[in-house]
Design a protein around this motif. Structure first.
Motif, PDB file in Angstrom:
ATOM      1  N   LYS A 107     -10.141  27.112  -8.556  1.00 56.19           N
ATOM      2  CA  LYS A 107      -9.311  28.110  -9.234  1.00 56.19           C
ATOM      3  C   LYS A 107      -7.830  27.840  -8.999  1.00 56.19           C
ATOM      4  O   LYS A 107      -7.008  27.951  -9.920  1.00 56.19           O
ATOM      5  CB  LYS A 107      -9.682  29.514  -8.762  1.00 56.19           C
ATOM      6  N   ARG A 108      -7.477  27.473  -7.784  1.00 52.17           N
ATOM      7  CA  ARG A 108      -6.071  27.172  -7.501  1.00 52.17           C
ATOM      8  C   ARG A 108      -5.604  25.966  -8.301  1.00 52.17           C
ATOM      9  O   ARG A 108      -4.490  25.945  -8.842  1.00 52.17           O
ATOM     10  CB  ARG A 108      -5.879  26.925  -5.997  1.00 52.17           C
ATOM     11  N   ARG A 109      -6.460  24.963  -8.404  1.00 56.47           N
ATOM     12  CA  ARG A 109      -6.101  23.767  -9.180  1.00 56.47           C
ATOM     13  C   ARG A 109      -5.913  24.107 -10.650  1.00 56.47           C
ATOM     14  O   ARG A 109      -4.976  23.629 -11.297  1.00 56.47           O
ATOM     15  CB  ARG A 109      -7.190  22.695  -9.020  1.00 56.47           C
ATOM     16  N   PHE A 110      -6.829  24.962 -11.188  1.00 59.07           N
ATOM     17  CA  PHE A 110      -6.729  25.327 -12.598  1.00 59.07           C
ATOM     18  C   PHE A 110      -5.494  26.195 -12.854  1.00 59.07           C
ATOM     19  O   PHE A 110      -4.802  26.035 -13.866  1.00 59.07           O
ATOM     20  CB  PHE A 110      -8.002  26.074 -13.024  1.00 59.07           C
ATOM     21  N   ASP A 111      -5.208  27.120 -11.938  1.00 61.92           N
ATOM     22  CA  ASP A 111      -4.020  27.964 -12.092  1.00 61.92           C
ATOM     23  C   ASP A 111      -2.746  27.128 -12.058  1.00 61.92           C
ATOM     24  O   ASP A 111      -1.784  27.421 -12.786  1.00 61.92           O
ATOM     25  CB  ASP A 111      -3.982  29.020 -10.987  1.00 61.92           C
ATOM     26  N   LEU A 112      -2.729  26.109 -11.239  1.00 57.35           N
ATOM     27  CA  LEU A 112      -1.565  25.231 -11.167  1.00 57.35           C
ATOM     28  C   LEU A 112      -1.367  24.499 -12.487  1.00 57.35           C
ATOM     29  O   LEU A 112      -0.239  24.373 -12.986  1.00 57.35           O
ATOM     30  CB  LEU A 112      -1.742  24.228 -10.024  1.00 57.35           C
ATOM     31  N   VAL A 113      -2.466  24.013 -13.079  1.00 59.00           N
ATOM     32  CA  VAL A 113      -2.374  23.347 -14.385  1.00 59.00           C
ATOM     33  C   VAL A 113      -1.840  24.323 -15.431  1.00 59.00           C
ATOM     34  O   VAL A 113      -0.965  23.979 -16.235  1.00 59.00           O
ATOM     35  CB  VAL A 113      -3.758  22.808 -14.813  1.00 59.00           C
ATOM     36  N   SER A 114      -2.355  25.552 -15.423  1.00 57.18           N
ATOM     37  CA  SER A 114      -1.907  26.555 -16.394  1.00 57.18           C
ATOM     38  C   SER A 114      -0.417  26.818 -16.256  1.00 57.18           C
ATOM     39  O   SER A 114       0.332  26.860 -17.251  1.00 57.18           O
ATOM     40  CB  SER A 114      -2.686  27.862 -16.197  1.00 57.18           C
ATOM     41  N   ALA A 115       0.017  27.002 -15.007  1.00 58.42           N
ATOM     42  CA  ALA A 115       1.433  27.286 -14.783  1.00 58.42           C
ATOM     43  C   ALA A 115       2.309  26.140 -15.273  1.00 58.42           C
ATOM     44  O   ALA A 115       3.349  26.355 -15.923  1.00 58.42           O
ATOM     45  CB  ALA A 115       1.673  27.559 -13.304  1.00 58.42           C
ATOM     46  N   ARG A 116       1.902  24.927 -14.978  1.00 57.62           N
ATOM     47  CA  ARG A 116       2.704  23.770 -15.401  1.00 57.62           C
ATOM     48  C   ARG A 116       2.691  23.612 -16.918  1.00 57.62           C
ATOM     49  O   ARG A 116       3.680  23.189 -17.516  1.00 57.62           O
ATOM     50  CB  ARG A 116       2.178  22.504 -14.725  1.00 57.62           C
ATOM     51  N   TYR A 117       1.540  23.947 -17.547  1.00 58.58           N
ATOM     52  CA  TYR A 117       1.469  23.855 -19.011  1.00 58.58           C
ATOM     53  C   TYR A 117       2.465  24.815 -19.653  1.00 58.58           C
ATOM     54  O   TYR A 117       3.249  24.432 -20.528  1.00 58.58           O
ATOM     55  CB  TYR A 117       0.053  24.176 -19.490  1.00 58.58           C
ATOM     56  N   PHE A 118       2.449  26.072 -19.235  1.00 58.64           N
ATOM     57  CA  PHE A 118       3.348  27.056 -19.840  1.00 58.64           C
ATOM     58  C   PHE A 118       4.808  26.724 -19.546  1.00 58.64           C
ATOM     59  O   PHE A 118       5.693  26.977 -20.361  1.00 58.64           O
ATOM     60  CB  PHE A 118       2.990  28.464 -19.360  1.00 58.64           C
ATOM     61  N   ASP A 119       5.039  26.137 -18.375  1.00 57.91           N
ATOM     62  CA  ASP A 119       6.403  25.733 -18.042  1.00 57.91           C
ATOM     63  C   ASP A 119       6.861  24.590 -18.935  1.00 57.91           C
ATOM     64  O   ASP A 119       8.016  24.559 -19.398  1.00 57.91           O
ATOM     65  CB  ASP A 119       6.462  25.325 -16.564  1.00 57.91           C
ATOM     66  N   GLU A 120       5.958  23.633 -19.205  1.00 58.99           N
ATOM     67  CA  GLU A 120       6.310  22.461 -20.020  1.00 58.99           C
ATOM     68  C   GLU A 120       6.487  22.824 -21.488  1.00 58.99           C
ATOM     69  O   GLU A 120       7.341  22.263 -22.182  1.00 58.99           O
ATOM     70  CB  GLU A 120       5.213  21.398 -19.896  1.00 58.99           C
ATOM     71  N   THR A 121       5.683  23.752 -21.987  1.00 61.49           N
ATOM     72  CA  THR A 121       5.700  24.062 -23.424  1.00 61.49           C
ATOM     73  C   THR A 121       6.565  25.258 -23.777  1.00 61.49           C
ATOM     74  O   THR A 121       6.863  25.483 -24.954  1.00 61.49           O
ATOM     75  CB  THR A 121       4.271  24.329 -23.929  1.00 61.49           C
ATOM     76  N   GLY A 122       6.918  26.064 -22.782  1.00 59.76           N
ATOM     77  CA  GLY A 122       7.737  27.238 -23.062  1.00 59.76           C
ATOM     78  C   GLY A 122       6.988  28.346 -23.745  1.00 59.76           C
ATOM     79  O   GLY A 122       7.587  29.297 -24.244  1.00 59.76           O
ATOM     80  N   GLN A 123       5.686  28.268 -23.787  1.00 60.54           N
ATOM     81  CA  GLN A 123       4.889  29.311 -24.425  1.00 60.54           C
ATOM     82  C   GLN A 123       4.507  30.370 -23.407  1.00 60.54           C
ATOM     83  O   GLN A 123       4.549  30.147 -22.199  1.00 60.54           O
ATOM     84  CB  GLN A 123       3.614  28.718 -25.029  1.00 60.54           C
ATOM     85  N   THR A 124       4.129  31.519 -23.912  1.00 60.49           N
ATOM     86  CA  THR A 124       3.635  32.584 -23.042  1.00 60.49           C
ATOM     87  C   THR A 124       2.146  32.707 -23.222  1.00 60.49           C
ATOM     88  O   THR A 124       1.597  32.356 -24.267  1.00 60.49           O
ATOM     89  CB  THR A 124       4.290  33.940 -23.391  1.00 60.49           C
ATOM     90  N   VAL A 125       1.492  33.192 -22.211  1.00 64.96           N
ATOM     91  CA  VAL A 125       0.043  33.349 -22.274  1.00 64.96           C
ATOM     92  C   VAL A 125      -0.347  34.279 -23.411  1.00 64.96           C
ATOM     93  O   VAL A 125      -1.296  34.064 -24.141  1.00 64.96           O
ATOM     94  CB  VAL A 125      -0.489  33.896 -20.922  1.00 64.96           C
ATOM     95  N   GLU A 126       0.446  35.357 -23.608  1.00 65.03           N
ATOM     96  CA  GLU A 126       0.099  36.339 -24.611  1.00 65.03           C
ATOM     97  C   GLU A 126       0.107  35.748 -26.015  1.00 65.03           C
ATOM     98  O   GLU A 126      -0.800  35.968 -26.817  1.00 65.03           O
ATOM     99  CB  GLU A 126       1.070  37.520 -24.543  1.00 65.03           C
TER     100      GLU A 126
END
Length: 607
Positions: free
Chosen positions: A459-478
């Protein structure tokens, strides 16, 4: 009672005059203990010759005239079965005897029918198991039955057990002389083979001489094959070679054995190279199919391929064996041997002993046969790990995804069960690899999937990927999860795909079906295979079995999958609550696992 039993066995006509009520009156008074009654001895006298067509017509008329009346029906059917046995027509005779059953059948007729059921079962070239009532006649309580030594010997010969047949061969051969010529012609080669294998040379000579009386045996494949066996026994390889060469052009089991014996002789005498032996066995594997002997050919072929360093070829051979003889002991053994070879190849590939290009080519060949097995899922994960480590992120991510999808499908269909946490681990690795390769579009689609992560490390590994993805793309989860700012009609194809996948992963089956229908309207049969499968599953899980059935045959890429016909039949039948599986559904699918595996045909494309 002993007299009555004798009459019942030797003369069925007496049994017709004595009904069941008669036996009920006599038996308790006549005997104090139950006694086994043997069937009548078969062919005590010479069977009258009659033209085949005329005799069959007469016997068929008797069956029709008997109708459902007993004992007339039992006698007519057994007479017809005897006719078929006399002409060595086992399938026809066995199908007739299936009608001789029930409490109304007199004991004498039932015993006679059982005797012919045993006789027909033992000469049946299809190799089917004997019926329980026929096989019981081979048990010790029936040892006084004059025909048992012959049938017991034939039973051992059919099982390839000449050692147990040895003490019965002489008596069996003498008894066989009473039987019709077509039966003798079919049985004599097996008796001769066992006589040779057990060193009963005088008996073997007498049986071989008797071949002269049968046109189908005289100078036939069985004769020359067995002559070759004798030559090998006395260490005359040239004579054996000549005999086998006479037999190999035939199309029966003896010609098949001669071709195999020729390969073995050539290898043991250093007269045949391993590559030539492999070539000959590959031809034989295509020429002879369907029985355990064909499995032995492929097993021998795979062994030679391993010896010559062609392990991937051997794995493919085992894959063919498993597909052709699914559910047999040969297939089970082949599965185990293939697994050991697969583990060795993937271990060496991971350690860098195999160049990546060759490793990829080997993987594609192996995957065609073993994608639906759980052990191969571990091997393909190791393959993806290797390419990820080498920087080939696209190859690695696709392999993680493919492995996950096939393992999920196999589990959903009851073929296998994934290891605990295996599916989640594959998804996390896929996400990490997509991020490392900058494949943000594909990563965005993956992040939409509701992945259950119970392992805190994953879960920590997946959350880290998610955080980096949103940071790289500038998108929001919503925004990514919602995706409703643009109507579907104006959305890009990729956005349609993302929305369809999101609805699919959330289990919103009607909405997912509608989304994939819009995507299909744009892409048609060019729709990628994963989307096509999800579209079909959405239709199935939303209860639209008619649409699912239509889609099952509509996509060319789906119809090329091995076993797709059986899988499609399962998907297009009404089924309760597939996701999540209810307990009873899951148990039913686990019970069905072997049946689904046995249905998989030869593989043409699986990757």
């Amino acid at each position: 009672m002993a007299v009555l039993a004798l009459f019942l066995c030797a003369c069925p006509a007496l049994a017709e005059r004595a009904g069941p009520q008669h036996f009920a009156q006599v038996t308790p008074a006549a005997i104090s203990e139950p006694r086994v009654i043997d069937p009548p001895a078969l062919y005590l006298g010479q069977r009258a010759e009659e033209p085949f067509i005329e005799e069959r017509a007469r016997l068929m008329e008797a069956v029709i005239a008997a109708g459902d009346r007993q004992p007339d029906q039992a006698r007519a059917l057994t007479d017809l079965a005897e006719f078929f046995f006399a002409h060595a027509m086992a399938p026809e005779g066995l199908s007739v005897l299936g009608g001789v059953a029930g409490e109304a059948v007199p004991p004498a007729h039932l015993l006679r029918a059982r005797a012919f059921e045993l006789a027909l079962g033992l000469i049946d070239t299809r190799g089917r198991p004997l019926t329980p009532r026929a096989e019981a006649l081979l048990d010790p309580p029936h040892s006084a039955w004059p025909d048992q030594p012959l049938f017991l010997a034939l039973s051992h010969i059919r099982d390839g057990n000449c050692v147990d047949a040895r003490p019965l061969l002489e008596q069996a051969t003498a008894r066989l002389a009473r039987f019709p010529a077509p039966v003798r012609a079919q049985v004599l080669p097996g008796l001769l083979q066992c006589a040779i294998e057990t060193g009963q040379w005088y008996l073997a000579r007498d049986i071989a001489v008797s071949f002269e009386g049968y046109a189908e045996l005289r100078d036939g494949t069985a004769y020359y094959y067995l002559l070759g066996q004798v030559a090998e026994t006395v260490d005359e390889p040239l004579a054996a070679f000549d005999s086998y060469m006479h037999a190999i052009t035939g199309r029966d089991i003896w010609a098949h054995r001669a071709r195999r014996a020729l390969v073995t002789l050539g290898l043991t005498r250093d007269a045949l190279s391993t590559p030539d032996a492999i070539r000959l066995l590959k031809l034989e594997a295509e020429m002879w199919r369907g029985d355990e002997s064909s499995g032995a050919v492929m097993d021998q072929l795979a062994s030679l391929q391993v010896i010559s360093g062609r392990k991937t070829d051997a794995i493919e051979t085992y894959g063919l064996l498993i597909a052709r003889l699914a559910g047999t002991t040969s297939a089970t053994a082949a599965q185990q041997k293939a697994r050991a070879l697969i583990e060795d190849i993937y271990r060496r590939g991971a350690e860098g002993e195999i160049p990546l290009g060759r490793f990829m080519a080997d993987h594609e060949r192996i995957a065609r046969y073993f994608r639906f097995t759980q052990s191969f899922a571990l091997a393909s994960e190791l393959f993806a790990d290797t390419f990820r480590k080498a920087g080939a992120t696209k190859v690695a991510a696709e392999e993680y995804a493919t492995t996950h999808d096939y393992l999920t499908a196999a589990q959903d269909l009851g073929i296998t069960t994934a290891e605990e946490g295996q599916l989640a681990r594959l998804k996390v690795k896929e996400a990490e690899t997509l991020l490392a390769g900058g494949q943000f579009e594909a990563l965005g689609a993956l992040l939409l999937q509701p992945i259950a992560l119970t392992d805190p490390v994953l879960k920590r590994r997946f959350d880290l990927v998610s955080a980096r993805y949103f940071d790289e793309t500038g998108q929001t989860v919503e925004v990514l999860a919602d995706g409703q700012d643009t109507p579907d009609g104006e959305a890009t194809t990729q956005l349609l795909r993302l929305r369809a996948l999101a609805r699919f992963e959330r289990g919103e089956w009607p909405a997912a079906k509608a989304s994939y229908a819009r995507l299909y309207a744009r892409e048609g049969n060019e729709m990628p295979l994963p989307d096509a499968i999800r579209y079909l599953l959405s239709a199935h899980r939303s209860g639209d079995s008619a649409r699912a059935a239509d889609l099952a045959g509509q996509f060319p890429s789906l119809t090329e999958l091995p076993g797709w016909a059986e899988i499609a039949r399962g998907l297009t039948r009404e089924a309760p609550a597939l996701l999540p599986l209810r307990e009873e559904t899951a148990r039913a699918r686990i019970d069905k696992a072997q049946e689904t595996l046995d249905s998989l045909p030869e593989v043409e494309r699986l990757n």
